[in-house]
Write an enzyme that holds these catalytic residues in place. Sequence first.
Site, PDB file in Angstrom:
ATOM      1  N   GLU A  39       0.842  -1.399  -0.101  1.00  0.00           N
ATOM      2  CA  GLU A  39       0.083  -0.053   0.082  1.00  0.00           C
ATOM      3  C   GLU A  39       0.700   1.243  -0.134  1.00  0.00           C
ATOM      4  O   GLU A  39       0.749   2.126   0.858  1.00  0.00           O
ATOM      5  CB  GLU A  39      -1.067   0.007   1.048  1.00  0.00           C
ATOM      6  N   GLU A  98      -6.647  -8.204  -0.628  1.00  0.00           N
ATOM      7  CA  GLU A  98      -7.105  -8.279   0.814  1.00  0.00           C
ATOM      8  C   GLU A  98      -8.579  -7.677   0.808  1.00  0.00           C
ATOM      9  O   GLU A  98      -9.146  -7.045  -0.048  1.00  0.00           O
ATOM     10  CB  GLU A  98      -6.302  -6.972   1.535  1.00  0.00           C
TER      11      GLU A  98
HETATM   12  C1  GLA Z   1      -4.351  -2.982   4.771  1.00  0.00           C
HETATM   13  C2  GLA Z   1      -3.089  -3.478   4.948  1.00  0.00           C
HETATM   14  C3  GLA Z   1      -3.111  -4.649   5.827  1.00  0.00           C
HETATM   15  C4  GLA Z   1      -3.774  -4.332   6.853  1.00  0.00           C
HETATM   16  C5  GLA Z   1      -5.229  -4.271   6.589  1.00  0.00           C
HETATM   17  C6  GLA Z   1      -6.169  -4.268   7.454  1.00  0.00           C
HETATM   18  O1  GLA Z   1      -4.877  -3.161   3.709  1.00  0.00           O
HETATM   19  O2  GLA Z   1      -2.356  -3.674   3.761  1.00  0.00           O
HETATM   20  O3  GLA Z   1      -1.627  -4.828   6.260  1.00  0.00           O
HETATM   21  O4  GLA Z   1      -3.354  -3.459   7.541  1.00  0.00           O
HETATM   22  O5  GLA Z   1      -5.164  -2.946   5.844  1.00  0.00           O
HETATM   23  O6  GLA Z   1      -7.668  -3.645   7.187  1.00  0.00           O
END
Ligand code: GLA
Length: 670
Positions: free
Chosen positions: A154, A312
């Site tokens: 991210e 995710e």
């Molecule tokens: C993000 C991060 C993860 C985690 C999630 C929790 O997408 O990439 O490492 O922190 O959020 O929702």
Amino acid sequence: MKEFGTLYPHFLHGADYNPDQWLSYPEVLEQDPRMMAQAHCNCMSVGIFSWAVLEPEEGVYRFEELDRTIKRLSARGIKTILATPSGARPRWLAERYPEVLRVNKAGLRQHYSDRHNHCFTSPIYREKTVAIDRQLALRYGKDPNVILWHISNEYSGECHCQLCQEAFRQWLKKKYDNDLDKLNHAWWSAFWSHTVTDWAQIHPPMQTGEPDHIMTGLYLDWRSFVTHQTVDFMKMEIDTIREVCPNVPVTTNMMWTPQQIDYHDFKDYIDVVSWDAYPSWHEKDQIRCAVDAAFNHNYFRCLKHKPFLLMESTPSNTNWHAVNKLKRPGMHRLASLQAVAHGSDSVQYFQWRKGRGGSEKFHGAVIDHNGKASGRVFEDVRQMGISLEKLDQVCGTSTHAKVAIVYDLKNHWALSNASGFINEDKQYVKTCLQHYKSFWKRGVDVDVISVGEPLEGYDLVIMPMLYSLPQEQIERIEQYVAQGGTVVATYTTGYVNETDLCYLGGFPGQKLKDVFGLTADEIDSLYPEEQNTVLWGEESYTVVDYCELVTPTTAQVLGTYGADFYKGMPALLKNNYKTGEAYYIACRDTGALTDRLYAQLLQERKIKTYALPEGATITSRAQYLFVQNYNDHPITVPLPATYRDLETGALYKGAIALEALGVAVLCPEA
Ligand code: GLA
Ligand code: ZN
């Protein structure tokens, strides 16, 4: 570019897996892969925050644990998505080289903390990242169990250190051909005596310096620079991996739009787009939430106009929404198949197992603190794995949209920082979603594209609030309509160029006046308690927030204002321009007016629509239909033909009954 899917041509199902947190729990490490197989998982994302384990001391690499993890997973037939660890740095790195830590907007160097807190310009951070990435590539680049590289995590944020500021000046010099006059003109710096006479005088917008909304040309250049610097860092990581390991595709996981970086500038360097989706399901307006998630999926699909990966999602709740609701029965399946419907070739979760400590210990995960491979959430995940196996033939298929919505991040930044109109919130994203909903509720697939992308091939292009338009985009729109396309634009279209300089000679800028056959002379902003109306034929529509006063030249007036001193003046117009059509909605309506216009335009263009109950939609991928019900009650959805359910084999002739939050994947029966 490597085609994703060549190494593993099936839906991915799995999670972020963080065994580093469990090294003193060998029984857990042993159990995990077995439970993963039970959950029908075939893939884990590994190593995302592993730097401290992989390089416990500077230059000392310890890969034994990672070796063991990949081996344990593969013994159960589970593939690995291997991350580069640059999303969070080990303490030694920050202690020894403080320059790797970010300087915040107030000008303060951060202490070691958090993650995503590193300078993308720092030569040391770059050197250390390349070094560990190279070691990883050398060790795992040829491992057949590693099917994808997950570059960092991210990418986001910005740094205001001296290194970044100097890099910004160099970037500006290049952009403005080393010519301060050009820069001063682009930033309209004569305003309030802001003329720049030396490159060294330039600083990014900061808390103690220039606010974002005062010199918007500077602000927009800073945003583009931050994107550039982030992409440059990512490119460096990708190049390092590809040099050693050219055959394994790469991705980076992106976040819900809008962000402070423009993902469009990332797309050419990655092989497959992936993103992390955490909709606030079960909020008051569930349908709004579904529309928002669908729009985001479309945005990410359209970055490369190819299937993407859902990298995710949560199998139950998050821990960072204001209120973290559990997914109600059915929602996990619905939300996961929504992603697949819009082009995802995976359903991945954050995370496999809840940690004992740390701020994410209450974030939903496949395995809870009770450690059991059973229970409601586990069963939802297991069932999803079984479903994805049954849907295998859908994997890799494409979406063919005839409608595009232009949604542009740079426009969003410009519009939200423009002082004027309604300052609290220009509601750009909300407006795009409102326009999109008319298509969503009719089961019409939509591409969400940025400024700069080709328009040819679409039957209809919608451009809500496209305030900031570079010259080339104006040309592109003109060409598209001239050659027979149809565009719909709204109030605030084409007011400024890419550095926020107003177009002279009347809005919308330049040729767009001819395309739309009008000039937009003034814009009135309404208080929240105020309304106006538009009369279109026999019908009256409610108008809020914005009423633009336009003068038609060649446009035909379809609707007029119902009140105020501009009563009777045009509010909805259509212009025939060369062989195409251009519609202009001069005001913000509450949805019914745009909806009627879009229903009409779809019908005239013979674009396929479905008659759907409220809260339902159909999304297509190749010949497959994903019929979705976002209501908390059952519905019956009419179908135009006979379809077979890909999971159950059931045949549906003319209609399908869906339970509350139900979803079915159908294939037309020959
Ligand atoms: C993000 C991060 C993860 C985690 C999630 C929790 O997408 O990439 O490492 O922190 O959020 O929702
Ligand atoms: Zn920096």
